[in-house]
Design a protein around this motif. Structure first.
Motif, PDB file in Angstrom:
ATOM      1  N   THR A 143       0.879  -1.167   0.000  1.00  0.00           N
ATOM      2  CA  THR A 143       0.000   0.000   0.000  1.00  0.00           C
ATOM      3  C   THR A 143       0.921   1.223   0.000  1.00  0.00           C
ATOM      4  O   THR A 143       2.092   1.118   0.366  1.00  0.00           O
ATOM      5  CB  THR A 143      -0.893   0.078   1.266  1.00  0.00           C
ATOM      6  OG1 THR A 143      -0.068   0.283   2.423  1.00  0.00           O
ATOM      7  CG2 THR A 143      -1.714  -1.188   1.457  1.00  0.00           C
ATOM      8  N   ALA A 144       0.370   2.360  -0.396  1.00  0.00           N
ATOM      9  CA  ALA A 144       1.164   3.599  -0.363  1.00  0.00           C
ATOM     10  C   ALA A 144       0.520   4.508   0.663  1.00  0.00           C
ATOM     11  O   ALA A 144      -0.397   5.260   0.339  1.00  0.00           O
ATOM     12  CB  ALA A 144       1.186   4.244  -1.741  1.00  0.00           C
ATOM     13  N   GLY A 145       0.971   4.381   1.918  1.00  0.00           N
ATOM     14  CA  GLY A 145       0.312   5.176   2.939  1.00  0.00           C
ATOM     15  C   GLY A 145       1.112   5.346   4.211  1.00  0.00           C
ATOM     16  O   GLY A 145       1.588   6.443   4.505  1.00  0.00           O
ATOM     17  N   ALA A 193      -7.448   5.294  -1.606  1.00  0.00           N
ATOM     18  CA  ALA A 193      -7.740   6.647  -1.134  1.00  0.00           C
ATOM     19  C   ALA A 193      -7.385   6.794   0.345  1.00  0.00           C
ATOM     20  O   ALA A 193      -6.702   7.746   0.742  1.00  0.00           O
ATOM     21  CB  ALA A 193      -9.215   6.968  -1.353  1.00  0.00           C
ATOM     22  N   ALA A 194      -7.829   5.849   1.164  1.00  0.00           N
ATOM     23  CA  ALA A 194      -7.621   5.957   2.616  1.00  0.00           C
ATOM     24  C   ALA A 194      -6.132   5.917   2.963  1.00  0.00           C
ATOM     25  O   ALA A 194      -5.654   6.729   3.764  1.00  0.00           O
ATOM     26  CB  ALA A 194      -8.367   4.844   3.339  1.00  0.00           C
ATOM     27  N   THR A 195      -5.392   4.999   2.347  1.00  0.00           N
ATOM     28  CA  THR A 195      -3.965   4.907   2.660  1.00  0.00           C
ATOM     29  C   THR A 195      -3.218   6.133   2.115  1.00  0.00           C
ATOM     30  O   THR A 195      -2.313   6.660   2.766  1.00  0.00           O
ATOM     31  CB  THR A 195      -3.357   3.604   2.093  1.00  0.00           C
ATOM     32  OG1 THR A 195      -3.739   3.476   0.724  1.00  0.00           O
ATOM     33  CG2 THR A 195      -3.832   2.387   2.848  1.00  0.00           C
ATOM     34  N   GLY A 196      -3.631   6.600   0.943  1.00  0.00           N
ATOM     35  CA  GLY A 196      -2.991   7.781   0.362  1.00  0.00           C
ATOM     36  C   GLY A 196      -3.204   9.025   1.215  1.00  0.00           C
ATOM     37  O   GLY A 196      -2.304   9.855   1.369  1.00  0.00           O
ATOM     38  N   VAL A 197      -4.405   9.137   1.801  1.00  0.00           N
ATOM     39  CA  VAL A 197      -4.675  10.290   2.667  1.00  0.00           C
ATOM     40  C   VAL A 197      -3.896  10.158   3.980  1.00  0.00           C
ATOM     41  O   VAL A 197      -3.485  11.169   4.568  1.00  0.00           O
ATOM     42  CB  VAL A 197      -6.201  10.441   2.905  1.00  0.00           C
ATOM     43  CG1 VAL A 197      -6.484  11.430   4.009  1.00  0.00           C
ATOM     44  CG2 VAL A 197      -6.866  10.900   1.606  1.00  0.00           C
ATOM     45  N   HIS A 281      -7.480   3.617   9.672  1.00  0.00           N
ATOM     46  CA  HIS A 281      -6.581   4.702  10.078  1.00  0.00           C
ATOM     47  C   HIS A 281      -6.620   5.894   9.102  1.00  0.00           C
ATOM     48  O   HIS A 281      -6.744   7.048   9.518  1.00  0.00           O
ATOM     49  CB  HIS A 281      -5.164   4.138  10.180  1.00  0.00           C
ATOM     50  CG  HIS A 281      -4.131   5.152  10.541  1.00  0.00           C
ATOM     51  ND1 HIS A 281      -4.082   5.761  11.774  1.00  0.00           N
ATOM     52  CD2 HIS A 281      -3.114   5.687   9.812  1.00  0.00           C
ATOM     53  CE1 HIS A 281      -3.070   6.614  11.794  1.00  0.00           C
ATOM     54  NE2 HIS A 281      -2.469   6.587  10.627  1.00  0.00           N
ATOM     55  N   GLY A 282      -6.549   5.598   7.818  1.00  0.00           N
ATOM     56  CA  GLY A 282      -6.543   6.674   6.823  1.00  0.00           C
ATOM     57  C   GLY A 282      -7.878   7.407   6.777  1.00  0.00           C
ATOM     58  O   GLY A 282      -7.924   8.629   6.587  1.00  0.00           O
ATOM     59  N   MET A 283      -8.954   6.650   6.946  1.00  0.00           N
ATOM     60  CA  MET A 283     -10.286   7.284   6.953  1.00  0.00           C
ATOM     61  C   MET A 283     -10.438   8.195   8.163  1.00  0.00           C
ATOM     62  O   MET A 283     -10.967   9.304   8.067  1.00  0.00           O
ATOM     63  CB  MET A 283     -11.380   6.219   7.011  1.00  0.00           C
ATOM     64  CG  MET A 283     -11.712   5.640   5.674  1.00  0.00           C
ATOM     65  SD  MET A 283     -13.098   4.516   5.820  1.00  0.00           S
ATOM     66  CE  MET A 283     -12.827   3.565   4.338  1.00  0.00           C
TER      67      MET A 283
END
Ligand SMILES: [Fe+2]
Length: 392
Positions: A143-145, A193-197, A281-283
């Motif tokens: 993942t990218a986060g 989206a969540a991990t990117g944020v 976590h990202g959310m």
């Protein structure tokens, strides 16, 4: 960007970073470079059973694969780390290779400690407890986060106490991070989206943190720029290797930034909401971000102007305060356009638990580094209540 003459800081990024489409094929070479010959592969069931990623990497390791521990859940725990270390010890592993998201990489950091030190993970909680190099660790993020591939932190849940435990030590920074964009193409849009944020929030909190410094500024601001450009593309078309690659780089930049400058109230809230209500976590970061920006704005509006500029907003002629509020609004629209929930109510958090969440966030280690000092649970409750309601 002003720093006083008495600025002092320590910046460390000891990870060897290997980037490129297909670079995970170099894992055996990297392992040999560390002087190791028997690696425990740490991953999750989904990656092990539903993709060929783990099998391909294990095959390229050949005899250097001591076994695969694939029992890491989305929200890893102390018992998971203990079980992984037991398998590694039984197989005579001299190193660990993590293949997965933040939970997997953090679990592998814990396993690396136990393979060297023995005992239970609970013995090593806290900061800078370790006194020597730990078991060599190659991290391969899918993942990218989290940026965990380059950070000195591991977050592991104590499921009995319903708490997320923090382990922070320079000896657990992975030795090598292999960033292979082909491994993230299968990540679904919402998780992308969540991990990117999450990565965006690392850049943001590093740049505004009480422990901010110029090197982390450079990394954090560039992470945000890359994410503004490439995250929408990666969410829209998961096979876009350019966007996937740039997001992996952004996550690593964000990780290196916050591993030095730390994170603040956004993460304190996300840790608590994640532990108590299972919100990703990202959310949780996405929901908390605009409200924490507004809360901190009177203390660090000049920093928020930099965030606004990194987001591509035209803030010429605006006061710092107005630019900071514009950044908060832009963060809110950005995360909504990515399909993320806009409030803790929408994410299923009961309003009745907000006071307890506020107390718990006040006790979270991240809050110490928030842009402005937070000492009263009522202040956190104010932010949480706004985040629960969402945008007016
Ligand atoms: Fe995070």
């Amino acid at each position: 960007m002003d720093y006083a003459a008495d600025l002092s800081f320590l910046f460390l990024n000891s990870t060897r970073i290997v980037f490129g489409a297909g670079s995970s094929g170099d894992v055996a070479l990297e392992l040999r470079g560390l002087g190791c010959s028997k690696a425990l592969v740490v991953t999750d069931r989904l990656l092990n059973e539903k993709t060929d990623i783990v099998k391909r990497i294990a095959a390229s390791l050949g005899d250097a694969c001591a076994g695969t521990f694939c029992d890491v859940p989305a929200d890893s725990g102390v018992h998971v780390v203990n079980a992984g270390a037991k398998l590694g010890r039984a197989r005579g592993a001299d190193s660990v290779i993590s293949i997965g998201g933040g939970s997997v990489i953090d679990t592998a950091k814990g396993i690396a400690i136990l393979l060297r030190e023995g005992g239970s993970l609970l013995d090593y909680q806290g900061f800078q407890v370790l006194t020597r190099a730990q078991t060599p660790h190659i991290s391969i993020p899918t993942t990218a986060g989290t940026g965990s591939e380059v950070t000195y932190v591991a977050v592991v849940k104590d499921h009995d106490a319903k708490r997320k435990l923090l382990f922070g030590d320079h000896h657990i920074i992975p030795n090598v991070a292999i960033l292979d964009p082909t491994l993230t193409v299968g990540l679904p849009p919402l998780l992308t989206a969540a991990t990117g944020v999450d990565a965006f929030s690392h850049g943001l909190e590093a740049v505004t943190s009480a422990q901010r410094e110029p090197i982390a500024d450079a990394l954090g601001l560039h992470a945000m720029r890359l994410i503004m450009t490439h995250l929408p593309a990666a969410v829209k078309n998961g096979s876009d290797l350019t966007a996937r690659g740039q997001m992996l780089i952004a996550a690593t930049l964000g990780g290196a930034a916050f591993s030095n400058a730390q994170v603040g109230l956004i993460h304190a809230i996300a840790h608590v909401i994640g532990a108590r209500h299972g919100v990703h976590h990202g959310m949780a970061n996405a929901i908390a971000m605009p409200h924490v920006l507004r809360f901190n704005n009177d203390a660090v509006a000049d920093r928020h102007r930099l965030v606004a500029e990194a987001m591509g907003l035209d803030v010429r002629g605006m006061s710092d305060e107005a630019a900071g509020l514009a950044a908060a609004d832009a963060v809110c629209s950005f995360t909504r356009e990515l399909g993320l929930p806009g409030s803790f109510r929408e994410a299923g958090v009961p309003e009745s638990d907000l006071p307890a969440c506020a107390e718990a966030a006040l006790a979270d280690g991240a809050i110490v580094y928030n842009a402005k000092p937070v000492t009263d649970a009522a202040e956190v409750l104010g932010v949480l209540t706004a985040a629960w309601r969402g945008a007016e």
